[in-house]
Motif scaffolding. Sequence first.
Motif, PDB file in Angstrom:
ATOM      1  N   CYS A 254      61.265  56.946 -21.413  1.00  0.00           N
ATOM      2  CA  CYS A 254      61.002  55.525 -21.669  1.00  0.00           C
ATOM      3  C   CYS A 254      60.642  55.297 -23.129  1.00  0.00           C
ATOM      4  CB  CYS A 254      59.864  55.026 -20.771  1.00  0.00           C
ATOM      5  SG  CYS A 254      58.251  55.761 -21.141  1.00  0.00           S
ATOM      6  N   LYS A 256      58.140  53.064 -23.915  1.00  0.00           N
ATOM      7  CA  LYS A 256      56.828  52.432 -23.911  1.00  0.00           C
ATOM      8  C   LYS A 256      55.913  53.167 -24.880  1.00  0.00           C
ATOM      9  CE  LYS A 256      56.992  50.668 -19.170  1.00  0.00           C
ATOM     10  NZ  LYS A 256      56.348  50.696 -17.820  1.00  0.00           N
ATOM     11  N   ALA A 262      58.362  57.741 -17.637  1.00  0.00           N
ATOM     12  CA  ALA A 262      57.965  56.557 -16.873  1.00  0.00           C
ATOM     13  C   ALA A 262      57.888  56.818 -15.376  1.00  0.00           C
ATOM     14  CB  ALA A 262      58.940  55.412 -17.136  1.00  0.00           C
ATOM     15  N   SER A 302      62.873  49.264 -20.241  1.00  0.00           N
ATOM     16  CA  SER A 302      62.123  50.282 -20.985  1.00  0.00           C
ATOM     17  C   SER A 302      62.580  51.704 -20.674  1.00  0.00           C
ATOM     18  CB  SER A 302      60.624  50.160 -20.685  1.00  0.00           C
ATOM     19  OG  SER A 302      60.360  50.444 -19.324  1.00  0.00           O
TER      20      SER A 302
END
Length: 313
Positions: A254, A256, A262, A302
Amino acid sequence: MRRYIVMVMCIGVCILACPMQSCANGGKSAEATVPVADTLVPAAESAESVDTKKPEYRITVEALLKQARQQSSKTNFPLFFARQFLDVPYVAHTLEVNDEEELVINTSELDCTTLVETVTALTLCVYQKQFTFGAFQENLRHMRYRNGIIDRYPSRIHYFTDWIVENSKAGIVSEIQEPTPPFTAVQTVKVNYMSQHPRSYKALREHPEYIPEIAEMEQRISGSQFRYIPKSEVKNTAAMREVVHDGDIIAITCNKAGLDIAHLGFAVWREDGLHLLNASQLHKKVVEEPMTLYQYLRKHPSHTGIRIIRIIQ
């Protein structure tokens, strides 16, 4: 038989190590757990007496291993075990329940990481030809704690990238990163979520002195690079079927901030493509996703792709 096992699992609770950071955000903590301390019964007691004194989680593990022992050697054991947990409720943070760090097992409530680790520990028992609850416990401890040593909260492996690296060194798993294609993308790990958000973690709220140790661990794994399959390439092709095997652990990468992975699950090939068997927050239970993994990834902006980890036989 599986339905019977699931019924037992929905009763039994004990402690596994905490889910990895990246898969443990959100959700509610478990409310009831039973310490994993091995409750040994005096040898003089009868077999019937021993069985009635076993905690339910131990009965669950031993029933699964007994069933596995009767399977063909050609059985795909990661998928065999993962499917025994279908319909078990999804609950995040089930392991954040103790003041002191200890081994925890919870087979009645699972998140994506505890599903993966529970199945991996059971699979290792089969590969080791050790069909005992004690072997299961040992596999969990070595898998979840750095060098298998339980020493306070920071000794737990919290990020899944760190989990992959440590368990690769231990000969438990191997990460697949070739050929190219489909492994055409490179993830440069940069993790700091735990040290930057300590209020999100019970142990860090109560023990701020742990934060520097967590930050040091984050710095150690940050900067490492791993090849992965970008989500645009997670398609139903001959090349993908050759590279990704049924029962492989799929780690979804991901973008993030502060995180590496994730979500986790197991690879399941169907006629229409690759699917994910996972403890799903969306479905609130363990499921084989009805949509393909390609469709699943496209629904999550994401998510960037997948890393592939294989349990070593």
